[in-house]
Scaffold this active site. Structure first.
Site, PDB file in Angstrom:
ATOM      1  N   GLU A  29       4.735 -14.697 -17.697  1.00 24.65           N
ATOM      2  CA  GLU A  29       4.981 -15.821 -16.608  1.00 24.65           C
ATOM      3  C   GLU A  29       3.630 -16.151 -15.865  1.00 24.65           C
ATOM      4  O   GLU A  29       3.671 -16.320 -14.800  1.00 24.65           O
ATOM      5  CB  GLU A  29       5.896 -15.162 -15.584  1.00 24.65           C
ATOM      6  CG  GLU A  29       7.516 -15.113 -16.237  1.00 24.65           C
ATOM      7  CD  GLU A  29       8.574 -14.650 -15.426  1.00 24.65           C
ATOM      8  OE1 GLU A  29       9.634 -15.087 -15.578  1.00 24.65           O
ATOM      9  OE2 GLU A  29       8.199 -13.926 -14.168  1.00 24.65           O
TER      10      GLU A  29
ATOM     11  N   GLU B  45      13.749 -15.217 -21.770  1.00 26.39           N
ATOM     12  CA  GLU B  45      14.571 -14.491 -20.903  1.00 26.39           C
ATOM     13  C   GLU B  45      15.766 -15.365 -20.216  1.00 26.39           C
ATOM     14  O   GLU B  45      15.564 -16.278 -19.728  1.00 26.39           O
ATOM     15  CB  GLU B  45      13.613 -14.004 -19.550  1.00 26.39           C
ATOM     16  CG  GLU B  45      12.438 -13.057 -19.982  1.00 26.39           C
ATOM     17  CD  GLU B  45      11.874 -12.541 -18.742  1.00 26.39           C
ATOM     18  OE1 GLU B  45      12.575 -13.089 -17.525  1.00 26.39           O
ATOM     19  OE2 GLU B  45      10.858 -12.215 -18.736  1.00 26.39           O
TER      20      GLU B  45
END
Length: 640
Positions: free
Chosen positions: A188, A263
């Site tokens: 991320e 995710e």
């Protein structure tokens, strides 16, 4: 302009957002066994749709890996993804641990033996509601440290860590006959920084030590790392309505990139003092079905959450009145519960995978038995003073410093080769004359209380104190003369997440940084106790003779000792309920179960059967605030 998304059933088209255009120039091409073309993955030349689930080996007792992995496969998954927590594997520079529940090679062998693939996510930053996002606290000994950047000392530490980790797992790559088909670069990063040169550094180090398989990045929302010429971009989301837009950004970058949700959040995590963040199974399943309809690949985060044992839970919103310390349970509302039980969400996902793929899942393994062992009363207790005296017998790292230092700046010569404290509590002790006001000038993280001559003051300072760290102690009615003052500061978890532009992760030093004033006068020369509750200390605590009967019980903080007797040859999983107690930590047979706290939402601690034994099981409780009548072992969790 529209682009089709591959699907095993239908081809769907979404409008590309107006702010996206087809990018020209070079885009990433996989050099590994897993390749892609025209939105489709190919493994060894054969089409593959990745159906994955996140299972973190380090959050699960080693004895339970097999059970969880078999349940994941029985749901129809063909892949497991796992992070790697740097801070557990390298607790101080150059000291590596890869045994027991951290035996990554053994875990990968089990995955491979079950015929599952692996997406390997080594970070070094992993977020994951894990202490400091998986980064070791000792990095912050460097006062100029800039983590997740090309700051040279950070690069050197990452290079050394990957130099220890990657050689252990490189032979598990698909190209060498193993299960690893893809490796993630950082995590991320687009939400944190635009310094894509750092991602390039991570990529080069991974390849330097032997990574040959496909590389990918993982981001969510508009903050996507512009790294698609170096690795395959994937997205993270829970709501498909938002995820459609994320998909379009990836399609705009290449006509070949397959769509993958790295995710798909199956639930959410909890902070102490907040409501339980549950998600309705119907909501999760409807969004999961939308992903499957498109033909995209997906990894369910988490498929099994596990537990933040010990002090390893992270935190969010650091340096803010909204600081949130993560609870010990990482149940997450996942398809497989913290205790390894399949849930309605599990069976719903299994049905959808069967519907939208050619997978024919096998039988689901049964859930493990649970036991209610009943109430257990404490046998005796150890006072705060005696506890610190015992600490002196197991460490030489109790030192006097002119000014109070945070954990990371301590010089722990005996056990940490000059590096500081990572976790637990830090205690600043001094003999002082009578005073009426204590004040900390500077920073204090995360939660501070004081003990005067063994008596705890009722006021607690924390992130809600608006940086006013002052305690009026006039109610103690201190006599003239000297007194023993202990200032206890707890590290409730270094931040595991920070938004773009924030420098908070570089400042996550725990304890006191600044001055301590008594009646407005600075006081120096503090004796500092690094109260880590390590295994040596807990063993010494349990076998020590400084315990007293409960009839002479003093007020907390103090330690309690008791035993749980288990009849029969095979212990079962159970849940420890601390109703009536305040706040503290618990050890069972020297295994650190984690924190309990009456403010909730978590009300029980998971006690896995492998931590227990037939006969007598030793229990140690460190209580900070309020003493209960007994502890209870029940057969179900209370997470809200």
């Amino acid at each position: 302009m529209n682009f089709p998304i591959f699907s095993s059933n239908v081809v769907e088209e979404f409008d590309i957002p107006k702010d996206n255009v087809i990018k020209t120039g070079e885009t990433y091409v996989s050099p590994g066994s897993l390749k892609f073309k025209k939105r489709q993955f190919y493994l060894d030349g054969q089409p593959l749709r990745i159906l994955s689930g996140a299972v973190h080996y380090f959050r699960i007792p080693e004895d339970y890996w097999d059970d969880i992995l078999k349940k994941a496969k029985a749901a129809g998954l063909n892949t497991i993804d796992t992070y790697v927590p740097w801070n557990l594997h390298e607790d101080r520079p150059g000291n590596y641990y890869f045994a027991q529940h951290l035996d990554i090679e053994k875990f990968l062998r089990k995955v491979n033996d079950l015929g599952l693939y692996v997406i390997f996510r080594p970070g070094p930053y992993i977020c994951s509601e894990w202490e400091f996002g998986g980064l070791p606290g000792w990095l912050l000994k460097d006062p100029d440290m800039v983590i997740r950047s090309n700051y040279k000392p950070y690069q050197d530490a990452v290079d050394r860590w990957f130099g220890a980790l990657i050689p252990k797992i490189k032979d598990f790559q698909r190209s060498k006959g193993g299960p690893i088909i893809a490796v993630q670069v950082e995590n991320e990063f687009g939400h944190y920084s635009d310094e894509t040169d750092h991602l390039l550094f991570i990529k080069k180090v991974l390849q330097k030590y032997g990574i040959q398989e496909m590389l990918l990045t993982s981001d969510n929302g508009r903050r996507q790392s512009l790294f698609y010429n170096q690795a395959l971009p994937t997205v993270n989301f829970q709501n498909f309505a938002n995820g459609k837009t994320d998909f379009e950004r990836i399609k705009a970058q290449s006509k070949d990139f397959p769509l993958m949700v790295m995710e798909f959040w199956s639930g959410w995590f909890d902070h102490w003092g907040e409501d339980h963040h549950g998600r309705k199974a119907s909501f999760i399943l409807s969004n999961f079905e939308e992903i499957l309809k498109t033909g995209a690949s997906v990894s369910v985060y988490m498929f099994h959450g596990g537990t933040n044992f010990g002090f390893m839970a992270g935190a969010n919103n650091a340096d803010s009145p909204n600081y949130g310390a993560d609870v010990s349970s990482y149940d997450y509302g996942a398809p497989i519960s913290e205790a390894g039980d399949t849930t309605p969400l599990y069976h719903g996902m299994r049905d959808l995978i069967t519907k939208y793929s050619s997978v024919k899942p096998g039988p689901v393994p049964p859930n493990r038995e649970k036991a209610a062992y009943g109430q257990v009363k404490m046998l005796n207790f150890m006072s705060w003073f005696d506890m610190l005296d015992v600490m002196k017998t197991v460490t030489q790292d109790i030192n006097t410093y002119k000014k109070p230092l945070p954990m990371e700046y301590l010089k722990m010569i005996e056990s940490r080769e000059g590096y500081g404290q990572n976790y637990g509590y830090i205690v600043y002790r001094r003999t002082v004359p009578k005073f009426t006001k204590l004040e900390v000038k500077g920073t204090m993280k995360d939660r501070m209380q004081i003990v005067i001559d063994g008596r705890r003051d009722s006021k607690v300072l924390d992130w809600k104190s608006n940086y006013d760290y002052t305690i009026d102690v006039s109610s103690h009615s201190m006599r003239e003369g000297n007194h023993t003052l202990d200032i206890i500061v707890e590290n409730l978890g270094r931040a595991n997440y920070a938004n773009k532009g924030s420098k908070v992760l570089n400042k996550e030093r725990k304890g006191i940084t600044g001055e301590i004033l008594l009646d407005d006068k600075p006081v120096e020369n503090w004796t500092v106790y690094p109260l880590t509750f390590n295994r040596n200390f807990i063993h010494k605590i349990y076998t020590n003779d400084k315990y007293f009967p409960l009839s002479s019980l003093t007020k907390p903080p103090c330690l309690f000792r008791t035993n749980l007797k288990i009849e029969g040859p095979v212990p079962k999983d159970t849940f420890l309920q601390m109703e009536g107690w305040g706040k503290g930590i618990v050890f069972v047979n020297e295994h650190h179960l984690g924190r309990y706290w009456s403010i909730g939402p978590q009300k029980t601690l998971f006690v896995p059967a492998p931590y227990l034994k037939a006969g007598y099981n030793s229990i140690i409780v460190f209580e900070e605030e309020k003493i209960g009548k007994y502890i209870s072992f029940i057969d179900h969790p209370l997470l809200s």
